[in-house]
Motif scaffolding. Structure first.
Motif, PDB file in Angstrom:
ATOM      1  N   ARG A 109      -5.201  -5.083   1.698  1.00 55.42           N
ATOM      2  CA  ARG A 109      -3.466  -4.608   0.853  1.00 55.42           C
ATOM      3  C   ARG A 109      -2.252  -4.676   1.747  1.00 55.42           C
ATOM      4  O   ARG A 109      -0.921  -4.906   1.336  1.00 55.42           O
ATOM      5  CB  ARG A 109      -3.777  -3.294  -0.215  1.00 55.42           C
ATOM      6  CG  ARG A 109      -4.900  -3.701  -1.351  1.00 55.42           C
ATOM      7  CD  ARG A 109      -5.104  -2.149  -1.787  1.00 55.42           C
ATOM      8  NE  ARG A 109      -4.104  -1.356  -2.166  1.00 55.42           N
ATOM      9  CZ  ARG A 109      -3.351  -0.301  -2.985  1.00 55.42           C
ATOM     10  NH1 ARG A 109      -4.976   0.157  -3.249  1.00 55.42           N
ATOM     11  NH2 ARG A 109      -2.817  -0.281  -3.541  1.00 55.42           N
ATOM     12  N   THR A 110      -1.809  -4.137   2.980  1.00 52.29           N
ATOM     13  CA  THR A 110      -0.825  -3.630   3.870  1.00 52.29           C
ATOM     14  C   THR A 110      -0.827  -5.224   4.526  1.00 52.29           C
ATOM     15  O   THR A 110       0.729  -4.729   4.312  1.00 52.29           O
ATOM     16  CB  THR A 110      -1.584  -3.080   4.465  1.00 52.29           C
ATOM     17  OG1 THR A 110      -2.240  -3.039   5.529  1.00 52.29           O
ATOM     18  CG2 THR A 110      -1.708  -1.335   3.820  1.00 52.29           C
TER      19      THR A 110
ATOM     20  N   VAL B 245       8.060  -2.531   8.206  1.00 52.80           N
ATOM     21  CA  VAL B 245       8.723  -1.919   7.355  1.00 52.80           C
ATOM     22  C   VAL B 245       7.753  -1.128   6.495  1.00 52.80           C
ATOM     23  O   VAL B 245       7.417  -0.125   6.071  1.00 52.80           O
ATOM     24  CB  VAL B 245       9.381  -2.965   6.259  1.00 52.80           C
ATOM     25  CG1 VAL B 245       9.585  -2.350   4.571  1.00 52.80           C
ATOM     26  CG2 VAL B 245      11.227  -3.086   6.190  1.00 52.80           C
ATOM     27  N   VAL B 246       6.163  -2.068   6.600  1.00 57.46           N
ATOM     28  CA  VAL B 246       5.285  -1.433   5.843  1.00 57.46           C
ATOM     29  C   VAL B 246       4.693  -0.345   6.493  1.00 57.46           C
ATOM     30  O   VAL B 246       4.215   1.356   5.951  1.00 57.46           O
ATOM     31  CB  VAL B 246       4.083  -2.482   5.492  1.00 57.46           C
ATOM     32  CG1 VAL B 246       3.294  -3.607   7.110  1.00 57.46           C
ATOM     33  CG2 VAL B 246       2.847  -1.839   4.406  1.00 57.46           C
ATOM     34  N   GLU B 247       4.624  -0.033   8.542  1.00 63.70           N
ATOM     35  CA  GLU B 247       4.108   0.915   8.920  1.00 63.70           C
ATOM     36  C   GLU B 247       4.852   2.086   8.879  1.00 63.70           C
ATOM     37  O   GLU B 247       4.768   2.885   8.412  1.00 63.70           O
ATOM     38  CB  GLU B 247       4.335   0.367  10.325  1.00 63.70           C
ATOM     39  CG  GLU B 247       3.090  -0.652  10.363  1.00 63.70           C
ATOM     40  CD  GLU B 247       1.978   0.289  10.069  1.00 63.70           C
ATOM     41  OE1 GLU B 247       1.637   1.309  10.171  1.00 63.70           O
ATOM     42  OE2 GLU B 247       0.911  -1.083  10.406  1.00 63.70           O
ATOM     43  N   ASN B 248       6.145   1.644   8.188  1.00 59.24           N
ATOM     44  CA  ASN B 248       7.297   2.990   8.383  1.00 59.24           C
ATOM     45  C   ASN B 248       6.909   3.253   6.998  1.00 59.24           C
ATOM     46  O   ASN B 248       6.880   4.979   6.504  1.00 59.24           O
ATOM     47  CB  ASN B 248       8.857   2.496   8.467  1.00 59.24           C
ATOM     48  CG  ASN B 248       9.966   3.752   8.456  1.00 59.24           C
ATOM     49  OD1 ASN B 248       8.964   4.085   9.701  1.00 59.24           O
ATOM     50  ND2 ASN B 248      10.774   3.520   8.311  1.00 59.24           N
ATOM     51  N   VAL B 249       6.560   2.875   5.652  1.00 62.41           N
ATOM     52  CA  VAL B 249       6.501   3.767   4.676  1.00 62.41           C
ATOM     53  C   VAL B 249       5.486   4.425   4.524  1.00 62.41           C
ATOM     54  O   VAL B 249       5.262   5.457   4.145  1.00 62.41           O
ATOM     55  CB  VAL B 249       6.562   2.207   3.098  1.00 62.41           C
ATOM     56  CG1 VAL B 249       6.269   2.769   2.085  1.00 62.41           C
ATOM     57  CG2 VAL B 249       7.891   1.557   2.330  1.00 62.41           C
ATOM     58  N   ALA B 250       4.277   3.652   4.984  1.00 62.21           N
ATOM     59  CA  ALA B 250       2.714   4.125   5.557  1.00 62.21           C
ATOM     60  C   ALA B 250       3.119   5.667   5.630  1.00 62.21           C
ATOM     61  O   ALA B 250       2.482   7.269   5.109  1.00 62.21           O
ATOM     62  CB  ALA B 250       1.596   3.360   5.877  1.00 62.21           C
TER      63      ALA B 250
ATOM     64  N   SER C 201       5.691  -1.970  -0.170  1.00 64.51           N
ATOM     65  CA  SER C 201       5.243  -1.363   0.394  1.00 64.51           C
ATOM     66  C   SER C 201       4.500  -0.010  -0.026  1.00 64.51           C
ATOM     67  O   SER C 201       2.923   0.538  -0.026  1.00 64.51           O
ATOM     68  CB  SER C 201       5.965  -0.948   1.588  1.00 64.51           C
ATOM     69  OG  SER C 201       6.209  -2.517   2.833  1.00 64.51           O
ATOM     70  N   ALA C 202       5.758   0.574  -1.297  1.00 68.42           N
ATOM     71  CA  ALA C 202       4.803   1.748  -1.585  1.00 68.42           C
ATOM     72  C   ALA C 202       3.797   1.544  -2.473  1.00 68.42           C
ATOM     73  O   ALA C 202       3.468   2.619  -2.609  1.00 68.42           O
ATOM     74  CB  ALA C 202       6.753   2.786  -3.078  1.00 68.42           C
ATOM     75  N   TYR C 203       3.558   0.251  -3.235  1.00 65.02           N
ATOM     76  CA  TYR C 203       2.734   0.411  -3.614  1.00 65.02           C
ATOM     77  C   TYR C 203       1.069  -0.001  -4.004  1.00 65.02           C
ATOM     78  O   TYR C 203       0.618   0.036  -4.634  1.00 65.02           O
ATOM     79  CB  TYR C 203       3.334  -0.546  -5.429  1.00 65.02           C
ATOM     80  CG  TYR C 203       3.612  -0.038  -6.698  1.00 65.02           C
ATOM     81  CD1 TYR C 203       3.452   0.671  -7.784  1.00 65.02           C
ATOM     82  CD2 TYR C 203       5.818  -0.068  -6.305  1.00 65.02           C
ATOM     83  CE1 TYR C 203       4.509   1.452  -8.174  1.00 65.02           C
ATOM     84  CE2 TYR C 203       6.721   0.411  -6.869  1.00 65.02           C
ATOM     85  CZ  TYR C 203       5.846   1.417  -7.824  1.00 65.02           C
ATOM     86  OH  TYR C 203       6.898   1.798  -8.397  1.00 65.02           O
ATOM     87  N   VAL C 204       1.587  -1.248  -2.373  1.00 68.62           N
ATOM     88  CA  VAL C 204       0.315  -1.171  -1.643  1.00 68.62           C
ATOM     89  C   VAL C 204      -0.629  -0.520  -0.906  1.00 68.62           C
ATOM     90  O   VAL C 204      -1.668  -0.551  -0.524  1.00 68.62           O
ATOM     91  CB  VAL C 204       0.811  -3.006  -1.200  1.00 68.62           C
ATOM     92  CG1 VAL C 204       0.531  -3.811  -2.710  1.00 68.62           C
ATOM     93  CG2 VAL C 204       1.621  -2.316  -0.314  1.00 68.62           C
TER      94      VAL C 204
ATOM     95  N   GLY D 283      -0.703   7.273   2.284  1.00 64.71           N
ATOM     96  CA  GLY D 283      -0.746   6.862   3.884  1.00 64.71           C
ATOM     97  C   GLY D 283      -2.359   6.510   3.993  1.00 64.71           C
ATOM     98  O   GLY D 283      -2.586   6.469   5.485  1.00 64.71           O
ATOM     99  N   LYS D 284      -3.066   6.868   3.640  1.00 66.20           N
ATOM    100  CA  LYS D 284      -4.453   7.352   4.486  1.00 66.20           C
ATOM    101  C   LYS D 284      -4.690   5.780   4.990  1.00 66.20           C
ATOM    102  O   LYS D 284      -4.595   4.939   4.442  1.00 66.20           O
ATOM    103  CB  LYS D 284      -5.995   7.701   3.481  1.00 66.20           C
ATOM    104  CG  LYS D 284      -5.477   9.045   2.898  1.00 66.20           C
ATOM    105  CD  LYS D 284      -6.650   9.484   2.047  1.00 66.20           C
ATOM    106  CE  LYS D 284      -6.647  10.507   1.467  1.00 66.20           C
ATOM    107  NZ  LYS D 284      -7.510  10.665   0.647  1.00 66.20           N
TER     108      LYS D 284
END
Length: 347
Positions: A31-32, A80-85, A160-163, A168-169
């Motif tokens: 997903r991410t 971006v995805v790492e920062n959102v998580a 990122s917010a939705y996947v 952020g587990k």
């Protein structure tokens, strides 16, 4: 040309697949991994659309630029995805995490995008043959990077917010990947700390390496482009000054006999005058022969050297196009001249 384009397209698909595997392995979750992977087709499609607007075609250089851009366009999305998580692990909601991440990364992403585009775009403004060759390559690559930056600050935070997993587990694979990077980070920290005690030595080594760049550049071999197998070879023919056209064409028959047993030659063409001329050999498709034009050139040269009465020099095709001035002076009817000129234009 068709074989080269096929290889480039194959390389493009292989590149996308390899980048996808690496991103999936590093992100640890499908997903991410979708966030940076979605950036690839968007950037490619955007680049192709921009190419159409600017009048560029799909050729070796533009497709090569697209291939190289695949590895560049995913960088911003991964950050971006790492920062959102990270923000979600800190307790922020999905939307809040996306907004905070966008605010934090807006300036760095813009700076990275402009920096990369500024590296490639100036190549397209170079004058002369180099500029003509690499204009489409440079602009295509710069556009792909710019589009990826736009996607990173618009689409990637929302995706990122939705996947990302709730709060952020991290999954099992993600934890193992992060543990590996934690050990690598610790090792790098110890290495840097140890190097800080050797500052004078490191500065001297860096200075020596920097100074070595000058002689390495001066004594390096230089050429516009490497010689490649283009499926053919040129013959430059020189006859005695007093030779006639029948004299030259007669000895060309001997040239044909000499190269008759050379494997892989599919056609021979020529354009002769009384005391000079040129022609060439066309080889069968590269997949149908077990030698390259560079490898067969010495053998052909040795055979043509045995031809007496005229001098014939086999030359490989130039790797890059060059301007050619050609003057035809023929004792023939206008119809014949027109046919020859049409054949030259279509070749």
């Amino acid at each position: 040309m068709r074989n080269a384009l096929t290889e480039i397209f194959t390389t493009l698909f292989e590149t996308v697949a390899l980048v996808g595997i690496v991103v999936l392995a590093m992100m640890g979750a499908v997903r991410t991994a979708l966030v940076p992977l979605v950036t690839i087709p968007i950037s490619i499609l955007g680049s192709i659309a921009a190419m159409a607007v600017m009048g560029f075609t799909l050729n070796l250089l533009t497709i090569l630029a697209v291939v190289l851009s695949v590895g560049l366009v995913v960088d911003d999305a991964i950050v971006v995805v790492e920062n959102v998580a990270r923000h979600m692990r800190e307790g922020h909601s999905r939307m809040r995490a996306a907004l905070e991440s966008s605010r934090e990364l807006l300036s760095p992403i813009i700076a990275m995008t402009i920096t990369l585009a500024a590296v490639y775009a100036p190549i397209g403004f170079v004058s002369g043959l180099t500029g003509a060759l690499f204009k489409e390559f440079a602009f295509t690559l710069a556009i792909a990077v710019i589009i990826s930056g736009i996607v990173a600050i618009t689409l990637s935070p929302i995706m990122s917010a939705y996947v990302c997993a709730d709060q952020g587990k991290e999954g099992r694979i993600t934890r193992r990947v992060n543990e590996l990077f934690d050990r690598l980070r610790a090792f790098y920290g110890r290495l840097v700390k140890k190097q800080l005690s050797w500052q004078p030595q490191i500065l001297v080594i860096g200075l020596v390496i920097a100074l070595l760049m000058v002689p390495m550049y001066l004594f390096s071999s230089k050429e516009l482009a490497p010689v490649e197998d283009q499926g053919g070879m040129i013959m430059v023919v020189q006859s005695p000054p007093e030779a006639s056209l029948s004299y030259t064409t007669g000895y060309m028959e001997e040239v044909y006999r000499q190269v008759d047993d050379v494997p892989g030659i599919s056609a021979i063409w020529e354009l002769m005058s009384p005391n000079s001329g040129f022609g060439g050999f066309e080889f069968v498709d590269y997949a149908e022969r077990d030698f390259s034009a560079q490898e067969i050139q010495p053998e052909i040269y040795g055979k043509l050297w045995q031809v007496g009465g005229i001098q014939v020099l086999p030359i490989l095709w130039a790797p890059c196009p060059r301007p050619v001035s050609l003057m035809l002076s023929l004792s023939s009817s206008p119809v014949t001249v027109t046919r020859i000129w049409s054949a030259l234009r279509s070749s």
